[in-house]
Design a protein around this motif. Structure first.
Motif, PDB file in Angstrom:
ATOM      1  N   ARG A  90      46.624  37.422  22.725  1.00 14.17           N
ATOM      2  CA  ARG A  90      45.217  37.033  22.892  1.00 14.17           C
ATOM      3  C   ARG A  90      44.933  36.538  24.302  1.00 14.17           C
ATOM      4  NH1 ARG A  90      44.122  34.052  17.076  1.00 14.17           N
ATOM      5  NH2 ARG A  90      43.962  35.982  15.872  1.00 14.17           N
ATOM      6  N   ASN A  93      43.810  39.329  26.511  1.00 14.58           N
ATOM      7  CA  ASN A  93      42.539  40.001  26.257  1.00 14.58           C
ATOM      8  C   ASN A  93      41.652  39.884  27.484  1.00 14.58           C
ATOM      9  OD1 ASN A  93      43.259  40.705  23.659  1.00 14.58           O
ATOM     10  ND2 ASN A  93      42.088  39.073  22.675  1.00 14.58           N
ATOM     11  N   GLY A  97      36.944  38.999  25.297  1.00 14.02           N
ATOM     12  CA  GLY A  97      37.726  38.844  24.081  1.00 14.02           C
ATOM     13  C   GLY A  97      38.219  40.146  23.495  1.00 14.02           C
TER      14      GLY A  97
END
Length: 154
Positions: A90, A93, A97
């Motif tokens: 994450r 990213n 997002g």
């Protein structure tokens, strides 16, 4: 206590197999919502850690060899790696997002690590069952029971 250890090892393996099922349910849910992976998340954050800890304690109380206790702890360690894979993936990213090729390459390791967890849990179950049927002296010495006495060498 060895039977309890075997039972907990079996439940741990079952919970990890269920994780794959719950991940597939979330992946195929249309439209995907925040709750699509709820069962997967709950099992991974509550059920598997509790079963892992209980299995570790049961292995110690059952006087399993140290290596088997360590092997029993390995799925919990791999669960920590699962969380780190998600955090790192994450973090890669983009600013909105959305996943990037780099984040996908890291996040894909989540399934590979899950397979390692499942294989380890299967090995723990197999060895816990062998411990349950081993004579007490062999288990205390960390010896693996041989099924065929003719296979023993002097």
């Amino acid at each position: 206590m060895r039977k309890v250890y075997v039972a907990l090892s079996g439940l741990l393996l079952l919970a990890i197999v269920a994780q794959f099922y719950f991940a597939a349910v979330g992946a195929f849910d249309k439209p995907q919502e925040d709750g699509s992976f709820a069962l997967h998340s709950m099992t991974g954050t509550m059920v598997i850690p509790v079963l892992s800890l209980l299995a570790i304690v049961a292995a110690a109380v059952a006087r399993a060899p140290g290596r088997l206790i360590g092997l029993t702890a390995l799925p919990l360690g791999l669960l920590v790696v699962q969380v780190l894979i998600i955090v790192l993936g994450r973090a890669l990213n983009d600013s909105t997002g959305n996943t990037t090729p780099a984040s996908l390459a890291i996040l894909g390791l989540h399934a590979v690590n899950g397979m390692a967890m499942m294989g380890t849990a299967g090995l723990v179950l197999r060895r816990a069952r062998a411990l349950m049927t081993a004579p007490d002296g062999a288990a205390a010495a960390g010896e693996a029971p041989l099924r065929d006495s003719a296979a023993r060498t002097p």
